[in-house]
Design an enzyme around this catalytic site. Sequence first.
Site, PDB file in Angstrom:
ATOM      1  N   LYS A   1       0.639  -1.313  -0.121  1.00  0.00           N
ATOM      2  CA  LYS A   1       0.091  -0.143  -0.256  1.00  0.00           C
ATOM      3  C   LYS A   1       0.786   1.204  -0.304  1.00  0.00           C
ATOM      4  O   LYS A   1       2.129   1.386   0.855  1.00  0.00           O
ATOM      5  CB  LYS A   1      -1.123   0.033   1.361  1.00  0.00           C
ATOM      6  CG  LYS A   1      -1.915   0.982   1.493  1.00  0.00           C
ATOM      7  CD  LYS A   1      -3.600   0.458   1.514  1.00  0.00           C
ATOM      8  CE  LYS A   1      -4.629   1.164   1.239  1.00  0.00           C
ATOM      9  NZ  LYS A   1      -4.269   2.224   0.169  1.00  0.00           N
TER      10      LYS A   1
ATOM     11  N   ASP B   1      -0.329  -1.031  13.013  1.00  0.00           N
ATOM     12  CA  ASP B   1      -1.249  -2.711  11.736  1.00  0.00           C
ATOM     13  C   ASP B   1      -1.940  -2.382  11.468  1.00  0.00           C
ATOM     14  O   ASP B   1      -3.091  -2.853  10.984  1.00  0.00           O
ATOM     15  CB  ASP B   1      -2.021  -2.691  13.625  1.00  0.00           C
ATOM     16  CG  ASP B   1      -0.862  -3.514  14.966  1.00  0.00           C
ATOM     17  OD1 ASP B   1       0.179  -3.274  14.324  1.00  0.00           O
ATOM     18  OD2 ASP B   1      -1.172  -3.384  15.667  1.00  0.00           O
TER      19      ASP B   1
ATOM     20  N   LYS C   1       4.942   2.777  -3.110  1.00  0.00           N
ATOM     21  CA  LYS C   1       4.563   3.876  -3.240  1.00  0.00           C
ATOM     22  C   LYS C   1       4.766   4.566  -4.382  1.00  0.00           C
ATOM     23  O   LYS C   1       5.588   4.140  -5.513  1.00  0.00           O
ATOM     24  CB  LYS C   1       5.915   5.197  -2.872  1.00  0.00           C
ATOM     25  CG  LYS C   1       4.950   6.628  -2.793  1.00  0.00           C
ATOM     26  CD  LYS C   1       3.921   6.850  -1.065  1.00  0.00           C
ATOM     27  CE  LYS C   1       3.870   8.278  -1.323  1.00  0.00           C
ATOM     28  NZ  LYS C   1       3.409   8.085  -0.341  1.00  0.00           N
TER      29      LYS C   1
END
Length: 478
Positions: free
Chosen positions: A73, A102, A109
Amino acid sequence: MNTATMIEPSFRESVDMMFNRAVALMDLSPGLEEKIRVCNATYTVRFGVRLRGSIHTFTGYRAVHSEHMEPVKGGIRYAMGVHQDEVEALAALMTYKCALVDAPFGGSKGGLRIDPREWEEHELEQITRRFAYELIKRDLINPSQNVPAPDMGTGEREMAWIADQYRRMNTTDINSAACVTGKPINAGGIQGRTEATGRGVQYALREFFRHAEDIKAAKLSGTLDGKTVIVQGLGNVGYHAAKFLSEEDGCKIIGIIERDGALVSKDGLEVEAVRQWINKHGGIKDFPGATYVADGASVLEEACDILIPAAMEGVINLGNAARIKAPLIVEAANGPVTAGADDILRKKGCVLIPDMYANAGGVTVSYFEWVKNLSHIRFGRMQRRQEEARHQLLVDELERLSADKHLGWTLSPGFKENYLRGAGELELVRSGLDDTMRSAYQSMREVWHGREDVTDLRTAAYLVSIGKVAASYRAKGL
Ligand code: NAD
């Protein structure tokens, strides 16, 4: 060494130096240490788009730092300064950030070398769709492998284009909405995502001010109320952080630094009015009722209680660190303080709330959005009215008792209204974000105060997050 003779490391070197400082205090095998530090892969794409009668070539990147958890992510940035070293540094920070809060993701990126202000909306859409196409066809955008989000220069509009592009290329993927987060509500987004990073900065500061020992370490006292704040960058993160801190916590925003200079006012600036001015005039110059300073960066050095760099990396560096007066710096941007500046500031006794924690609100709410998309249901939809009905039962019973027994009880004004309202999506998102920011802060401060060899929050944050990444690699048998 004299600061004038020290060489400023690059952003990625800075991140590596901070990482190395932390792993020196850990008991990791050298092989695992290296495995965690390196960036797994970076994809560079150059593509042409026909615009204004000719072909323009653009360069974009998507770096994947660690796949110890998938999907990976991380945001997509649109800026002229984007380059491989930068996206790799930002991807590494995403790995540590997700571990710290968490969020079950690895770090990634992306970036596109473009100045979005030079292009019309329909042109930006064409460019974004073409960039997304290149990434989607290589699974560098995919709900189970790699999920981007907004960053500098991008927002929900770009995320909606990316989501739509993915859907067009994967027409039977029932989870297509989860391929990107930060989307508008009507395109599968979640309430509270746009403001999430700024909101997270606010929650981080509220948590900091709950600990007397930490406030004292920053040579401050009291609560957030009345604290003077200087913020750099009134974009998504800086605007929301400054707005919430001034409107809800009583902070006084005495300086706002933007691209074209800075505004200062001892009485405090009205954040909403400055933002409206920027939207209308394209910059902060000539904003009425405040002093304009052409050399905006010099305002970073003004006295204030809390300094919030919320624009870009490297703004506090070897060149100005010694002159920074703020005793507390909250890194709302990624990498605003270089490794060299960090050394200088720590020696001066300044407390830094590190980026990987301070701006983790964005990825936290992105995580909620991704879960919402995969579960295909809005948070609170099943429980809200049932919760309200149960509360109504209690209120009715109290009122009946009062009337039957002639007790003359009356509920406090506003109680009934507040108590009867079941939590909707926004309330749940805020609650989840607040909980995450509190728990992550506590995990950092336990290490900060609990270990003699750890004297700062950043090292503590790295220790916590690297420990979690290492445990995850070990569980895979590495
Ligand atoms: P943005 O593009 O919305 O805003 C950036 C703002 O900074 C703009 O107002 C711009 O004019 C200003 N700015 C740019 N260069 C400047 C300079 N040299 N001096 C002063 N002001 C300058 O970007 P954003 O999304 O708010 O991101 C800002 C920082 O926060 C970045 O480091 C980004 O990586 C980080 N971040 C963003 C998010 C998010 O959810 N958007 C999440 C985590 C971290």
